[in-house]
Design a protein around this motif. Structure first.
Motif, short mmCIF file in Angstrom:
data_model
loop_
_atom_site.label_atom_id
_atom_site.label_comp_id
_atom_site.label_asym_id
_atom_site.label_seq_id
_atom_site.Cartn_x
_atom_site.Cartn_y
_atom_site.Cartn_z
N ASP A 133 -14.43 -45.15 -8.16
CA ASP A 133 -14.37 -45.17 -9.63
C ASP A 133 -12.94 -45.12 -10.13
O ASP A 133 -12.59 -45.78 -11.11
N GLY A 134 -12.11 -44.33 -9.44
CA GLY A 134 -10.71 -44.24 -9.85
C GLY A 134 -10.00 -45.58 -9.74
O GLY A 134 -9.26 -45.99 -10.65
N LEU A 135 -10.23 -46.28 -8.63
CA LEU A 135 -9.61 -47.60 -8.44
C LEU A 135 -10.12 -48.60 -9.48
O LEU A 135 -9.34 -49.37 -10.05
N VAL A 136 -11.41 -48.59 -9.71
CA VAL A 136 -11.99 -49.53 -10.66
C VAL A 136 -11.43 -49.29 -12.05
O VAL A 136 -11.03 -50.24 -12.75
N ASN A 137 -11.40 -48.05 -12.48
CA ASN A 137 -10.88 -47.74 -13.82
C ASN A 137 -9.41 -48.11 -13.96
O ASN A 137 -8.95 -48.51 -15.03
N GLN A 138 -8.67 -48.00 -12.88
CA GLN A 138 -7.25 -48.33 -12.89
C GLN A 138 -7.00 -49.83 -12.92
O GLN A 138 -6.05 -50.31 -13.57
N LEU A 139 -7.87 -50.60 -12.23
CA LEU A 139 -7.59 -52.02 -12.01
C LEU A 139 -8.41 -52.98 -12.87
O LEU A 139 -8.02 -54.14 -13.02
N LYS A 140 -9.51 -52.54 -13.43
CA LYS A 140 -10.38 -53.48 -14.14
C LYS A 140 -9.73 -53.98 -15.42
O LYS A 140 -8.99 -53.25 -16.09
N PRO A 141 -9.98 -55.24 -15.77
CA PRO A 141 -9.48 -55.76 -17.04
C PRO A 141 -10.18 -55.07 -18.21
O PRO A 141 -11.29 -54.54 -18.07
N VAL A 142 -9.55 -55.09 -19.36
CA VAL A 142 -10.08 -54.39 -20.53
C VAL A 142 -11.46 -54.91 -20.92
O VAL A 142 -12.33 -54.15 -21.36
N ASN A 143 -11.67 -56.21 -20.75
CA ASN A 143 -12.94 -56.81 -21.18
C ASN A 143 -14.06 -56.67 -20.16
O ASN A 143 -15.16 -57.20 -20.38
N MET A 144 -13.83 -55.99 -19.05
CA MET A 144 -14.88 -55.80 -18.04
C MET A 144 -15.67 -54.54 -18.40
O MET A 144 -15.15 -53.43 -18.34
N VAL A 145 -16.93 -54.73 -18.77
CA VAL A 145 -17.79 -53.62 -19.20
C VAL A 145 -18.97 -53.52 -18.25
O VAL A 145 -19.56 -54.53 -17.87
#
Length: 326
Positions: A133-145
């Protein structure tokens, strides 16, 4: 003295009678018992030899069928995946031999292998979901929901799939701007390893399930996590196939079974449970071809399979008819 002798003689007589009875009983029963045991042994030996012969015959027929399928595979799959790029995904416990054999057949079908990623045991560790979850929150683009019900593996799969596959043929073979950062971070975190150049996006994905079902208290969770990953790659690209085998008995850690138990996901992600067989590798190609047409199915010999290969692939192509002159 007389009484004592009388009792002594009586006791001796009793033991003598018992001894005589045992001797007589053993003598009378010995021959029938031995004969019966000999007959049973002979019957069991005969049955064993018959079963062994049947097994040898079946193994010989299977070897012959496999040899035939292997010989005609190039013809069976020729051109089926021309122009497609395929990402190979290995999982903890998956078979390198199965993957290499499938990779060869994919090449015979005209597909180009974009590369390979291999998930580690750390990726599937339920105690490590916080890291994911930490990696995803750090790397995901703003528009990825993500949906509110998404698991850590759902989210990680969505992020990785966006970086490694595409449903736009024009984008195939090119890297997403975030690909290097995403793959690099997961690799640095010990969650996966990379071979080739998977960053140049593929259109299709083939994930190889572990050779044997997972075991232990986390087995069901780990199997479900891989189903989530396959679903994520299917959604981001033009299709995905989960290839492996199924256990002889119902096992919570069996990944193919876990896929087929997820009724909604199994309508999107195809499953092949004969990845260890030549026909199974042909089924992988046909399943990918079916995915390109927007359909999915479950194939092989195990529970939940509709047949060994997609029905349309199995059906002969009708020959053109000509009108008879009159």
């Amino acid at each position: 003295m007389i009484d004592f002798r009388y009792h002594l003689v009586s006791i001796v007589a009793i033991f003598l009678a018992l001894a005589v009875g045992i001797v007589l009983g053993t003598t009378l029963l010995q021959e029938p018992a031995v004969k019966s045991a000999q007959e049973l042994t002979a019957q069991l030996t005969k049955t064993k030899e018959e079963l062994r012969a049947q097994i040898d015959t079946l193994q010989g027929r299977e070897a012959g069928n496999d040899a035939f399928i292997t010989a005609v595979t190039p013809e069976l799959v020729a051109g089926d995946l021309t122009g497609q790029r395929v990402l190979l995904i290995e999982t903890p416990g998956s078979s390198t031999a199965w993957r290499e054999a499938a990779q060869q057949v994919l090449g015979q079908a005209g597909a180009e292998i974009s590369g390979r990623i291999t998930f580690t045991e750390k990726f599937l560790d339920p105690k490590g979901t916080g890291v994911l979850d930490g990696l995803v929150n750090q790397l995901k683009p703003v528009n990825m929901v993500f949906p509110a019900t998404a698991t850590a593996w759902d989210r990680a799969a969505a992020l990785l799939a966006a970086a490694l596959v595409t449903n736009d043929p024009a984008q195939a073979g090119t890297a997403n701007t975030a690909t290097a950062d995403v793959v690099g971070a997961f690799e640095a975190g010990g969650l996966l390893t990379v071979d080739g150049d998977p960053g140049k996006r593929a259109t299709l994905a083939v994930m190889f399930a572990p050779e044997r079902p997972y075991e232990g208290e986390s087995a069901e969770t780990q199997a479900g996590a891989l189903v989530s990953v396959a679903n994520g790659f299917d959604g981001a690209g033009k299709g995905a196939v989960l290839a492996g085998t199924v256990a002889a008995t119902v096992t919570p850690g069996d990944v193919i079974t876990a896929l087929r138990d997820e009724s909604e996901i199994s309508k999107r992600v195809s499953g092949v449970d004969t990845a260890d067989m030549p026909l199974g590798r042909v089924a992988i190609v046909y399943s990918l071809q079916e995915q390109l047409s927007g359909r999915a199915g479950q194939y092989g010999n195990g529970k939940g399979a509709s047949g060994p290969i997609p029905a349309e692939a199995a059906a002969p192509t009708p020959s053109p008819t000509t009108e008879s002159g009159s």
